[in-house]
Design a protein around this motif. Structure first.
Motif, PDB file in Angstrom:
ATOM      1  N   THR A 243       0.864  -1.175   0.000  1.00  0.00           N
ATOM      2  CA  THR A 243       0.000   0.000   0.000  1.00  0.00           C
ATOM      3  C   THR A 243       0.903   1.228   0.000  1.00  0.00           C
ATOM      4  OG1 THR A 243      -1.841  -1.082   1.153  1.00  0.00           O
ATOM      5  CG2 THR A 243      -1.745   1.323   1.239  1.00  0.00           C
ATOM      6  N   TYR A 244       0.778   2.030  -1.034  1.00  0.00           N
ATOM      7  CA  TYR A 244       1.618   3.220  -1.202  1.00  0.00           C
ATOM      8  C   TYR A 244       0.857   4.445  -0.715  1.00  0.00           C
ATOM      9  CZ  TYR A 244       3.704   7.160  -3.802  1.00  0.00           C
ATOM     10  OH  TYR A 244       4.260   8.373  -4.159  1.00  0.00           O
ATOM     11  N   VAL A 276       4.546   1.609   1.633  1.00  0.00           N
ATOM     12  CA  VAL A 276       5.507   2.460   0.934  1.00  0.00           C
ATOM     13  C   VAL A 276       5.026   3.892   1.120  1.00  0.00           C
ATOM     14  CG1 VAL A 276       6.603   2.944  -1.277  1.00  0.00           C
ATOM     15  CG2 VAL A 276       5.920   0.600  -0.714  1.00  0.00           C
ATOM     16  N   VAL A 277       5.895   4.764   1.639  1.00  0.00           N
ATOM     17  CA  VAL A 277       5.454   6.079   2.094  1.00  0.00           C
ATOM     18  C   VAL A 277       6.304   7.177   1.467  1.00  0.00           C
ATOM     19  CG1 VAL A 277       4.968   7.497   4.128  1.00  0.00           C
ATOM     20  CG2 VAL A 277       4.843   5.000   4.296  1.00  0.00           C
ATOM     21  N   ASN A 326       1.420 -10.697  11.842  1.00  0.00           N
ATOM     22  CA  ASN A 326       1.327  -9.301  12.253  1.00  0.00           C
ATOM     23  C   ASN A 326       2.698  -8.621  12.199  1.00  0.00           C
ATOM     24  OD1 ASN A 326       2.189 -10.927  14.382  1.00  0.00           O
ATOM     25  ND2 ASN A 326       1.327  -9.568  15.947  1.00  0.00           N
ATOM     26  N   ILE A 327       3.232  -8.564  10.989  1.00  0.00           N
ATOM     27  CA  ILE A 327       4.484  -7.887  10.680  1.00  0.00           C
ATOM     28  C   ILE A 327       4.258  -7.056   9.415  1.00  0.00           C
ATOM     29  CG2 ILE A 327       6.933  -8.132  10.123  1.00  0.00           C
ATOM     30  CD1 ILE A 327       6.811 -10.946  11.367  1.00  0.00           C
ATOM     31  N   LEU A 328       4.722  -5.818   9.439  1.00  0.00           N
ATOM     32  CA  LEU A 328       4.582  -4.932   8.278  1.00  0.00           C
ATOM     33  C   LEU A 328       5.912  -4.248   8.029  1.00  0.00           C
ATOM     34  CD1 LEU A 328       2.549  -3.503   6.243  1.00  0.00           C
ATOM     35  CD2 LEU A 328       2.445  -1.664   7.946  1.00  0.00           C
ATOM     36  N   SER A 329       6.426  -4.350   6.813  1.00  0.00           N
ATOM     37  CA  SER A 329       7.641  -3.604   6.476  1.00  0.00           C
ATOM     38  C   SER A 329       7.249  -2.208   5.996  1.00  0.00           C
ATOM     39  CB  SER A 329       8.460  -4.339   5.407  1.00  0.00           C
ATOM     40  OG  SER A 329       7.714  -4.518   4.217  1.00  0.00           O
ATOM     41  N   VAL A 330       8.156  -1.252   6.188  1.00  0.00           N
ATOM     42  CA  VAL A 330       7.876   0.146   5.854  1.00  0.00           C
ATOM     43  C   VAL A 330       9.051   0.700   5.058  1.00  0.00           C
ATOM     44  CG1 VAL A 330       7.383   2.446   6.744  1.00  0.00           C
ATOM     45  CG2 VAL A 330       6.516   0.434   7.959  1.00  0.00           C
ATOM     46  N   ARG A 331       8.756   1.263   3.899  1.00  0.00           N
ATOM     47  CA  ARG A 331       9.784   1.822   3.020  1.00  0.00           C
ATOM     48  C   ARG A 331       9.447   3.279   2.711  1.00  0.00           C
ATOM     49  NH1 ARG A 331      14.590  -0.306   0.430  1.00  0.00           N
ATOM     50  NH2 ARG A 331      15.122   1.150  -1.246  1.00  0.00           N
ATOM     51  N   VAL A 332      10.401   4.155   2.885  1.00  0.00           N
ATOM     52  CA  VAL A 332      10.208   5.567   2.556  1.00  0.00           C
ATOM     53  C   VAL A 332      10.825   5.838   1.185  1.00  0.00           C
ATOM     54  CG1 VAL A 332      10.732   7.951   3.220  1.00  0.00           C
ATOM     55  CG2 VAL A 332      10.168   6.253   4.974  1.00  0.00           C
ATOM     56  N   VAL A 333      10.074   6.513   0.319  1.00  0.00           N
ATOM     57  CA  VAL A 333      10.546   6.822  -1.038  1.00  0.00           C
ATOM     58  C   VAL A 333      10.440   8.319  -1.284  1.00  0.00           C
ATOM     59  CG1 VAL A 333       9.955   4.550  -1.975  1.00  0.00           C
ATOM     60  CG2 VAL A 333       8.242   6.395  -1.999  1.00  0.00           C
ATOM     61  N   ASP A 334      11.161   8.784  -2.287  1.00  0.00           N
ATOM     62  CA  ASP A 334      11.168  10.220  -2.582  1.00  0.00           C
ATOM     63  C   ASP A 334       9.893  10.692  -3.269  1.00  0.00           C
ATOM     64  OD1 ASP A 334      13.635  10.752  -1.429  1.00  0.00           O
ATOM     65  OD2 ASP A 334      14.730  10.336  -3.285  1.00  0.00           O
ATOM     66  N   ASP A 335       9.363   9.862  -4.179  1.00  0.00           N
ATOM     67  CA  ASP A 335       8.232  10.332  -4.969  1.00  0.00           C
ATOM     68  C   ASP A 335       7.515   9.155  -5.631  1.00  0.00           C
ATOM     69  OD1 ASP A 335      10.002   9.541  -6.994  1.00  0.00           O
ATOM     70  OD2 ASP A 335      10.615  11.606  -7.456  1.00  0.00           O
ATOM     71  N   LEU A 336       6.538   9.477  -6.451  1.00  0.00           N
ATOM     72  CA  LEU A 336       5.725   8.475  -7.139  1.00  0.00           C
ATOM     73  C   LEU A 336       6.572   7.560  -8.011  1.00  0.00           C
ATOM     74  CD1 LEU A 336       2.944   7.348  -8.079  1.00  0.00           C
ATOM     75  CD2 LEU A 336       2.883   9.214  -9.767  1.00  0.00           C
ATOM     76  N   ALA A 337       7.512   8.134  -8.746  1.00  0.00           N
ATOM     77  CA  ALA A 337       8.339   7.325  -9.645  1.00  0.00           C
ATOM     78  C   ALA A 337       9.145   6.297  -8.864  1.00  0.00           C
ATOM     79  CB  ALA A 337       9.271   8.228 -10.454  1.00  0.00           C
ATOM     80  N   GLU A 338       9.718   6.706  -7.724  1.00  0.00           N
ATOM     81  CA  GLU A 338      10.496   5.755  -6.924  1.00  0.00           C
ATOM     82  C   GLU A 338       9.586   4.696  -6.303  1.00  0.00           C
ATOM     83  OE1 GLU A 338      13.655   5.508  -3.177  1.00  0.00           O
ATOM     84  OE2 GLU A 338      13.060   7.482  -3.952  1.00  0.00           O
ATOM     85  N   ALA A 339       8.375   5.101  -5.913  1.00  0.00           N
ATOM     86  CA  ALA A 339       7.420   4.137  -5.357  1.00  0.00           C
ATOM     87  C   ALA A 339       7.076   3.068  -6.386  1.00  0.00           C
ATOM     88  CB  ALA A 339       6.155   4.853  -4.898  1.00  0.00           C
TER      89      ALA A 339
END
Length: 427
Positions: A243-244, A276-277, A326-339
């Protein structure tokens, strides 16, 4: 020189069992294809009533299945998928009624062509024939698969997991009761009533006897099918779903959607495994998410952990893991293209979602992501045939051929061409 390992007596017996079942299924498939739509729907209605009438016995059989796993290495998600309750049995019955009420998928004229020489050519939907369904743990899959095959005029051979054999026997008995009550052959739905794994190989090698194999289970089962199958397959792969959260997302809505997508039922294939955030919204979103997910372990990249230090640092393996827990990974991205690039690199092509108020960004995401299901502002837990109005599903197909996404009755058909003439000869 024959270098093949000779079959043991047990393997020979199982091969004979499968050969007999496929032979009887072929005969039943012909009768089912010729049955009226009312007959096939009536079979489902009678089967649904049988499920309700025998609910207590089904739950008791299932309790014995679950009890047999005490002390095993099966995790909570596996046990949850195996477990049947009166409510879940009732849901199976409701699904059969919904499937029965759907338009008949057979005999539909998909296309008509009128040729200059007077020939009329129709492309018409027909059953596939004999389907083998190989699945693990979830006994309700047998009910869904049996019902969808009956509706679409296909005979089905069900090979459930050994851990759900008692439950599967009772469920299949309800389906065969429905068939006979409607005047249709009970052999249209058969259970491979053995825990011998040689049965799976026999089904996968049944060229000419089985028209399509559909596996539904973990990566181990799917890998086995990919390696061993000699007949066509319709693959249902794991759900490494994302989920972005776009920079334009409403934070409260995004928190609610990610929580539901992950925690409603962690053991289903539609569960989100990675959030993905966008970096611009991460300082507002991630603390709110952490506060809402105290019952879930968050595993973040460096940027996520810097915002929420209580997060567990993620490893490279986390980005490719279907936790079903009940585990969720979290990824931070710069923008839509990187997501998009990140999701494309790690997606299993099952279900992906974007949370955004920016409709242009959402449209770009939905067009670019190569997955069977792509959502905007909705929980990935909606990746389900019942939620798509199909009554049930036989699986979520993640390939690109024949069917993709939830596979319902209409997706279990093929087609043939009917050509109508008036004495035309080809010059």
């Amino acid at each position: 020189m024959n270098h093949m390992t000779p079959k043991t007596d047990g393997e020979t017996d199982v091969t004979r069992l499968i050969a007999d079942q496929t032979r009887r299924a072929r005969v039943a498939a012909t009768a089912l294809a010729l049955a009226t739509p009312d007959q096939r729907s009536a079979a489902l209605t009678h089967a649904a009533q049988a499920l309700r009438d025998r609910s207590e016995a089904i739950v008791a059989a299932n309790a014995a299945d679950v009890a047999s796993l005490v002390g095993s290495d099966k995790d909570a998600a596996f046990i949850d998928r195996l477990t049947l309750t009166p409510a879940r049995v009732a849901a199976m019955a409701d699904a059969l009624i919904e499937i029965a009420a759907q338009p008949d998928p057979l005999g539909q004229i998909l296309e008509t062509t009128h040729r200059p020489n007077g020939l009329r050519i129709e492309r018409v939907s027909v059953p596939i024939g004999v389907i083998a369904m190989i699945y693990e743990s979830r006994p309700n899959v047998g009910a869904d698969a049996g019902a969808l095959c009956i509706k679409s005029g296909n005979a089905v051979i069900l090979r459930g997991g050994s851990e759900s054999l008692r439950s599967s026997r009772d469920i299949v008995a309800c389906l065969t009761h429905g068939l006979t009550a409607a005047g249709l052959p009970a052999d249209a739905v058969q259970l491979v009533d053995t825990t011998d794994r040689a049965a799976v190989r026999a089904l996968l090698h049944a060229t000419g006897a089985v028209d399509l194999v559909i596996p539904r289970g973990g990566r181990g089962l799917v890998s086995l099918v990919q390696a061993e199958a000699r007949v066509p397959t319709l693959l249902h792969l794991d759900g490494n779903n994302h989920t972005y959260v776009h920079a334009s997302a409403d934070v409260d809505q995004a928190v609610r959607l990610v929580r539901n997508a992950k925690m409603r039922r962690t053991g289903v294939c539609g569960s989100t495994e990675c959030a993905v955030v966008d970096r611009a919204i991460a300082p507002m979103f991630l603390p709110a998410l952490a506060a809402a997910m105290t019952d879930c372990e968050l595993r973040g990249d460096d940027a996520a952990c810097a915002i929420v230090p209580a997060m567990t640092p993620a490893t490279d393996a986390d980005w490719d893991t279907e936790y079903l827990s009940n585990i969720l990974s979290v990824r931070v991205v710069d923008d839509l293209a990187e997501a998009i690039a990140f999701i494309q690199a790690h997606s299993s092509a099952h279900t992906e979602a974007i949370v955004a108020t920016d409709t242009a960004a959402a449209r770009t995401f939905m067009a670019a992501i190569d997955a069977a299901i792509v959502m905007h502002n909705a929980s990935t837990q909606f990746a389900d045939g019942g939620e798509f109005g199909m009554g049930a599903e036989i699986g979520i197909a993640t390939g690109r051929m024949h069917a993709r996404g939830p596979v319902g009755a209409a997706q279990l058909t093929s087609y043939k061409y009917l050509v109508f003439g008036d004495g035309q000869e080809r010059p």
